[in-house]
Design a protein around this motif. Structure first.
Motif, mmCIF file in Angstrom:
data_model
loop_
_atom_site.group_PDB
_atom_site.id
_atom_site.type_symbol
_atom_site.label_atom_id
_atom_site.label_comp_id
_atom_site.label_asym_id
_atom_site.label_seq_id
_atom_site.Cartn_x
_atom_site.Cartn_y
_atom_site.Cartn_z
ATOM 1 N N SER A 134 146.063 -9.222 22.704
ATOM 2 C CA SER A 134 146.453 -10.653 22.415
ATOM 3 C C SER A 134 145.708 -11.647 22.795
ATOM 4 O O SER A 134 145.593 -12.749 21.944
ATOM 5 N N SER A 135 144.398 -11.565 23.578
ATOM 6 C CA SER A 135 143.610 -12.571 24.202
ATOM 7 C C SER A 135 142.192 -12.267 23.882
ATOM 8 O O SER A 135 141.464 -13.277 23.461
ATOM 9 N N VAL A 136 141.777 -11.022 23.910
ATOM 10 C CA VAL A 136 140.517 -11.050 23.620
ATOM 11 C C VAL A 136 139.877 -10.442 22.156
ATOM 12 O O VAL A 136 138.814 -10.637 21.489
ATOM 13 N N GLU A 137 140.692 -9.355 21.689
ATOM 14 C CA GLU A 137 140.424 -8.868 20.372
ATOM 15 C C GLU A 137 140.428 -9.715 19.257
ATOM 16 O O GLU A 137 139.283 -9.739 18.535
ATOM 17 N N PRO A 138 141.149 -10.858 19.228
ATOM 18 C CA PRO A 138 140.998 -11.849 18.119
ATOM 19 C C PRO A 138 139.651 -12.410 18.319
ATOM 20 O O PRO A 138 139.108 -12.946 17.123
ATOM 21 N N LEU A 139 139.191 -12.787 19.549
ATOM 22 C CA LEU A 139 138.045 -13.399 19.783
ATOM 23 C C LEU A 139 136.702 -12.530 19.638
ATOM 24 O O LEU A 139 135.530 -13.064 19.573
ATOM 25 N N TRP A 140 136.958 -11.431 19.517
ATOM 26 C CA TRP A 140 135.838 -10.414 19.590
ATOM 27 C C TRP A 140 134.777 -10.703 18.574
ATOM 28 O O TRP A 140 133.485 -10.546 19.014
ATOM 29 N N PRO A 141 134.852 -11.066 17.385
ATOM 30 C CA PRO A 141 133.750 -11.403 16.262
ATOM 31 C C PRO A 141 132.927 -12.483 16.887
ATOM 32 O O PRO A 141 131.571 -12.693 16.849
ATOM 33 N N ARG A 142 133.559 -13.714 17.385
ATOM 34 C CA ARG A 142 132.870 -14.823 18.045
ATOM 35 C C ARG A 142 132.149 -14.369 19.322
ATOM 36 O O ARG A 142 130.925 -14.866 19.464
ATOM 37 N N ILE A 143 132.714 -13.523 20.127
ATOM 38 C CA ILE A 143 131.972 -13.152 21.300
ATOM 39 C C ILE A 143 130.715 -12.374 20.939
ATOM 40 O O ILE A 143 129.716 -12.627 21.559
ATOM 41 N N ARG A 144 130.723 -11.612 19.897
ATOM 42 C CA ARG A 144 129.708 -10.678 19.470
ATOM 43 C C ARG A 144 128.710 -11.659 18.955
ATOM 44 O O ARG A 144 127.371 -11.777 19.077
ATOM 45 N N ARG A 145 129.083 -12.721 18.176
ATOM 46 C CA ARG A 145 128.032 -13.528 17.442
ATOM 47 C C ARG A 145 127.368 -14.402 18.750
ATOM 48 O O ARG A 145 125.997 -14.589 18.530
ATOM 49 N N ASP A 146 128.245 -14.863 19.693
ATOM 50 C CA ASP A 146 127.532 -15.793 20.685
ATOM 51 C C ASP A 146 126.631 -14.711 21.705
ATOM 52 O O ASP A 146 125.697 -15.382 22.104
ATOM 53 N N ALA A 147 127.100 -13.476 21.826
ATOM 54 C CA ALA A 147 125.977 -12.732 22.257
ATOM 55 C C ALA A 147 124.748 -12.379 21.497
ATOM 56 O O ALA A 147 123.792 -12.486 22.313
ATOM 57 N N LEU A 148 124.796 -12.545 20.270
ATOM 58 C CA LEU A 148 123.594 -12.369 19.584
ATOM 59 C C LEU A 148 122.655 -13.499 19.854
ATOM 60 O O LEU A 148 121.495 -13.427 20.083
ATOM 61 N N THR A 149 123.341 -14.875 20.014
ATOM 62 C CA THR A 149 122.610 -15.881 20.039
ATOM 63 C C THR A 149 121.826 -15.856 21.720
ATOM 64 O O THR A 149 120.758 -16.265 21.824
ATOM 65 N N ASP A 150 122.434 -15.245 22.465
ATOM 66 C CA ASP A 150 122.138 -15.377 23.941
ATOM 67 C C ASP A 150 120.960 -14.300 23.875
ATOM 68 O O ASP A 150 120.050 -14.433 24.555
ATOM 69 N N ARG A 151 121.131 -13.466 23.109
ATOM 70 C CA ARG A 151 120.038 -12.198 23.226
ATOM 71 C C ARG A 151 118.856 -12.814 22.647
ATOM 72 O O ARG A 151 117.660 -12.510 23.097
ATOM 73 N N ALA A 152 118.875 -13.640 21.525
ATOM 74 C CA ALA A 152 117.794 -14.335 20.945
ATOM 75 C C ALA A 152 117.160 -15.038 21.846
ATOM 76 O O ALA A 152 116.004 -15.312 21.953
ATOM 77 N N LEU A 153 117.891 -16.032 22.827
ATOM 78 C CA LEU A 153 117.119 -16.647 23.791
ATOM 79 C C LEU A 153 116.728 -15.857 24.811
ATOM 80 O O LEU A 153 115.361 -16.151 25.062
ATOM 81 N N ARG A 154 117.291 -15.009 25.303
ATOM 82 C CA ARG A 154 116.618 -14.109 26.400
ATOM 83 C C ARG A 154 115.263 -13.295 25.803
ATOM 84 O O ARG A 154 114.142 -13.468 26.503
ATOM 85 N N SER A 155 115.310 -13.127 24.677
ATOM 86 C CA SER A 155 114.122 -12.446 23.725
ATOM 87 C C SER A 155 113.108 -13.538 23.713
ATOM 88 O O SER A 155 112.015 -13.079 23.942
ATOM 89 N N GLU A 156 113.270 -14.704 23.384
ATOM 90 C CA GLU A 156 112.192 -15.537 23.363
ATOM 91 C C GLU A 156 111.499 -16.008 24.666
ATOM 92 O O GLU A 156 110.267 -15.995 24.620
#
Length: 334
Positions: free
Chosen positions: A152-174
């Motif tokens: 009910s709360s997390v699964e609908p958000l999962w695509p956005r969570i994945r996108r935000d995690a990719l952005t964060d990963r790019a920052l950490r890689s930088e």
């Protein structure tokens, strides 16, 4: 204060999980829905995206969490058996949590009558005691409520969570590419402090945790407001950290006029951009100014006590001081 003590071997064994962990995110979403716990001092402020999500929650969302709400303490405690950092998906994590031995559950929950340890939940209720004693009904309630909360709360958000995690990963890689491991550890949290060979994390209690050459697994979290550490004697210690709050940086950048009269337009913009720590080169790229101009503006902000600058290898890294953070927060509220 939690102090993580690194050896040379640990610094060579820092890994970053590819995405947030679905099971722990489900539990942390319940904590986010409940809001800050009681106490004289509020905890760290949730990310802007989490605050937006909480405002959009339908009525009864907290009630649907069921027994999960009992596992979320106001001081940020989450039982280790619910982290499951290496589980690839929600179902895998839930299966791993369900197979946790009763004595380990008692230790994680801090049931004095069973484990002899007074940590864990502040006031474990009847259901927590039954779970620690191996009750099938208590375990079934946990599994059912966890599935319901995830769906009910997390699964609908999962695509956005994945996108935000990719952005964060790019920052950490930088950070890693531009300044090495020192830059990576320095920028994980604005209130965290890396003083080689020790990473200092804010905490209500004091713990010294040697990593013992097994390394550190960094797990990003969409819902976490602060660090969570899981010590594993047989594997790398786990450090859950909040994703970079890009929404806060964007909102500060949208209203530079609130500080422009005090700092000047470009300098106010640069201060807002430093919500995400950056090297001088990265700062120049973000602000679309020359390297010399970025260095000059950073020097003025540093002289005013609004930013800190530390050397990381051959580069320097700029980040906000508490005064700089407070100034930006005040401008955003205008």
């Amino acid at each position: 204060m939690i102090r993580l003590h690194f050896t040379a071997a640990d610094l060579c064994r820092i890994t970053l999980a590819p995405a947030p962990n679905a099971l722990s995110e489900t539990v942390l979403s319940v904590r986010a829905a409940l809001g800050p716990g009681p106490g004289p001092r509020p905890g760290p402020r949730p990310r802007s995206a989490v605050r937006e999500w909480r405002r959009s929650l339908p009525g009864g969302a907290v009630a649907r969490a069921g027994v999960l709400a009992e596992l979320v303490a106001g001081d940020g405690f989450v039982p280790d058996f619910l982290l499951q950092p290496t589980a690839p998906g929600f179902a895998d994590g839930l299966a791993a949590a369900a197979s946790t031995p009763a004595d380990r559950l008692a230790l994680d929950l801090g049931i004095p009558e069973v484990s002899g340890w007074n940590g864990g939940l502040a006031r474990p209720g009847r259901w927590a005691h039954e779970l620690a004693q191996g009750s099938p009904a208590a375990l079934r309630a946990l599994l059912d409520d966890a599935r319901r909360s995830f769906e009910s709360s997390v699964e609908p958000l999962w695509p956005r969570i994945r996108r935000d995690a990719l952005t964060d990963r790019a920052l950490r890689s930088e950070m890693l590419l531009r300044g090495g491991v020192d830059a990576l550890l320095t920028t994980l949290g604005t209130t965290w402090r890396w003083q080689a060979p020790t990473l200092h994390l804010p905490s209500a209690s004091t713990y010294d945790i040697p990593l013992c050459g097994r390394g550190l697994l960094l797990v990003p979290s969409w819902f976490a407001t602060g660090p969570m550490v899981m010590y594993r004697p047989e594997a790398a210690t786990v450090l859950v950290y909040p994703l970079y709050d890009s929404g806060a940086a964007e909102s500060s950048d949208e209203r530079p006029e609130a500080l422009a009269a005090l700092l000047g337009g470009t300098r106010a913009r640069i201060l807002g951009l430093l919500r995400s720590p950056a090297t001088t080169t990265a700062l120049a790229e973000r602000a679309a100014v020359s390297l010399a101009a970025a260095s000059q503006h950073a020097a003025v902000l540093r002289g005013a006590g609004l930013i800190d600058t530390v050397r990381t290898g051959t580069a320097v890294l700029h980040s906000l001081t508490p005064l700089g953070q407070a100034l930006l927060a005040g401008a955003a509220a205008v």
